[in-house]
Design a protein around this motif. Structure first.
Motif, PDB file in Angstrom:
ATOM      1  N   ASN A   1       0.828  -1.209   0.000  1.00 33.12           N
ATOM      2  CA  ASN A   1       0.000   0.000   0.000  1.00 33.12           C
ATOM      3  C   ASN A   1       0.864   1.261   0.000  1.00 33.12           C
ATOM      4  O   ASN A   1       0.528   2.242  -0.666  1.00 33.12           O
ATOM      5  CB  ASN A   1      -0.959  -0.001   1.186  1.00 33.12           C
ATOM      6  CG  ASN A   1      -2.134  -0.921   0.957  1.00 33.12           C
ATOM      7  OD1 ASN A   1      -2.530  -1.192  -0.169  1.00 33.12           O
ATOM      8  ND2 ASN A   1      -2.695  -1.437   2.043  1.00 33.12           N
ATOM      9  N   VAL A   2       1.975   1.237   0.707  1.00 29.74           N
ATOM     10  CA  VAL A   2       2.889   2.392   0.688  1.00 29.74           C
ATOM     11  C   VAL A   2       3.482   2.545  -0.707  1.00 29.74           C
ATOM     12  O   VAL A   2       3.554   3.653  -1.238  1.00 29.74           O
ATOM     13  CB  VAL A   2       3.993   2.242   1.763  1.00 29.74           C
ATOM     14  CG1 VAL A   2       5.050   3.332   1.609  1.00 29.74           C
ATOM     15  CG2 VAL A   2       3.383   2.281   3.157  1.00 29.74           C
ATOM     16  N   ILE A   3       3.884   1.430  -1.312  1.00 26.74           N
ATOM     17  CA  ILE A   3       4.425   1.488  -2.677  1.00 26.74           C
ATOM     18  C   ILE A   3       3.375   2.052  -3.627  1.00 26.74           C
ATOM     19  O   ILE A   3       3.688   2.875  -4.493  1.00 26.74           O
ATOM     20  CB  ILE A   3       4.919   0.096  -3.138  1.00 26.74           C
ATOM     21  CG1 ILE A   3       6.189  -0.285  -2.370  1.00 26.74           C
ATOM     22  CG2 ILE A   3       5.172   0.077  -4.646  1.00 26.74           C
ATOM     23  CD1 ILE A   3       6.659  -1.706  -2.596  1.00 26.74           C
ATOM     24  N   LEU A   4       2.124   1.639  -3.467  1.00 27.30           N
ATOM     25  CA  LEU A   4       1.052   2.117  -4.335  1.00 27.30           C
ATOM     26  C   LEU A   4       0.869   3.634  -4.213  1.00 27.30           C
ATOM     27  O   LEU A   4       0.682   4.325  -5.218  1.00 27.30           O
ATOM     28  CB  LEU A   4      -0.257   1.391  -4.002  1.00 27.30           C
ATOM     29  CG  LEU A   4      -1.408   1.588  -4.963  1.00 27.30           C
ATOM     30  CD1 LEU A   4      -1.052   1.128  -6.370  1.00 27.30           C
ATOM     31  CD2 LEU A   4      -2.627   0.825  -4.456  1.00 27.30           C
ATOM     32  N   ILE A   5       0.972   4.159  -3.006  1.00 22.45           N
ATOM     33  CA  ILE A   5       0.869   5.610  -2.806  1.00 22.45           C
ATOM     34  C   ILE A   5       2.020   6.316  -3.518  1.00 22.45           C
ATOM     35  O   ILE A   5       1.819   7.292  -4.246  1.00 22.45           O
ATOM     36  CB  ILE A   5       0.855   5.956  -1.303  1.00 22.45           C
ATOM     37  CG1 ILE A   5      -0.463   5.506  -0.676  1.00 22.45           C
ATOM     38  CG2 ILE A   5       1.088   7.455  -1.083  1.00 22.45           C
ATOM     39  CD1 ILE A   5      -0.462   5.545   0.845  1.00 22.45           C
TER      40      ILE A   5
END
Length: 158
Positions: free
Chosen positions: A42-46
């Motif tokens: 999820n952090v990578i997606l942001i």
């Protein structure tokens, strides 16, 4: 995360210790939260979303920063979740870092939007291939259409 662990250990060292006083049983060590793979992704997606809009605005320093953040989180995944569903996630991510990420770094360094877009699409394809390989093919990454944070100005500033 490492800073939190160090801060917690430092705080424990500062607790007053009385040699002569009767001490209650020591409290259990504070529970350390270790994110799971989903939280890392999820952090990578942001960051992936922010990377797109930084490049679209030709804010190359911000694009380089966001790509660096993606690399950093991928490195954390490699350290903390090196194997996922009996697959060598560490090696799978290493392939993405040495191929697609390096190509994006070169496009950003050259300030070449055309090469950036092509590289970004290849990164998306690599992410989706990994998702397929880990039986998470229902997670499909694409070019974003709207910034995840509307309160960030992506235009270059001095």
């Amino acid at each position: 995360m490492h800073r939190q662990m160090i801060a917690a250990m430092f705080a424990c060292l500062l607790l007053p210790i009385s040699v002569n006083a009767q001490q209650p049983a020591p409290a259990a060590a504070p529970k350390v939260y270790i994110p799971g793979l989903e939280q890392f992704m999820n952090v990578i997606l942001i960051e992936h979303n922010k990377l797109w809009f930084a490049a679209q605005a030709r804010n190359w320093p911000l694009a380089a920063y966001e790509l660096g953040e993606i690399k950093e989180v991928m490195g954390d995944v490699q350290d903390i979740v090196p194997v996922f569903k009996n697959l060598p996630l560490k090696d799978m991510l290493d392939a993405v870092i040495t191929k697609e990420i390096v190509a994006l770094e070169k496009a950003i360094e050259a300030k070449d939007l055309r090469k950036f877009v092509a590289g970004y699409d290849k990164l998306n394809a690599a992410c989706n291939a990994c998702h397929q390989g880990t039986e998470n093919g229902f997670v499909v990454i694409q070019r974003p259409t709207v910034p995840v944070f509307t309160n960030q100005d992506y235009r270059p500033h001095k």
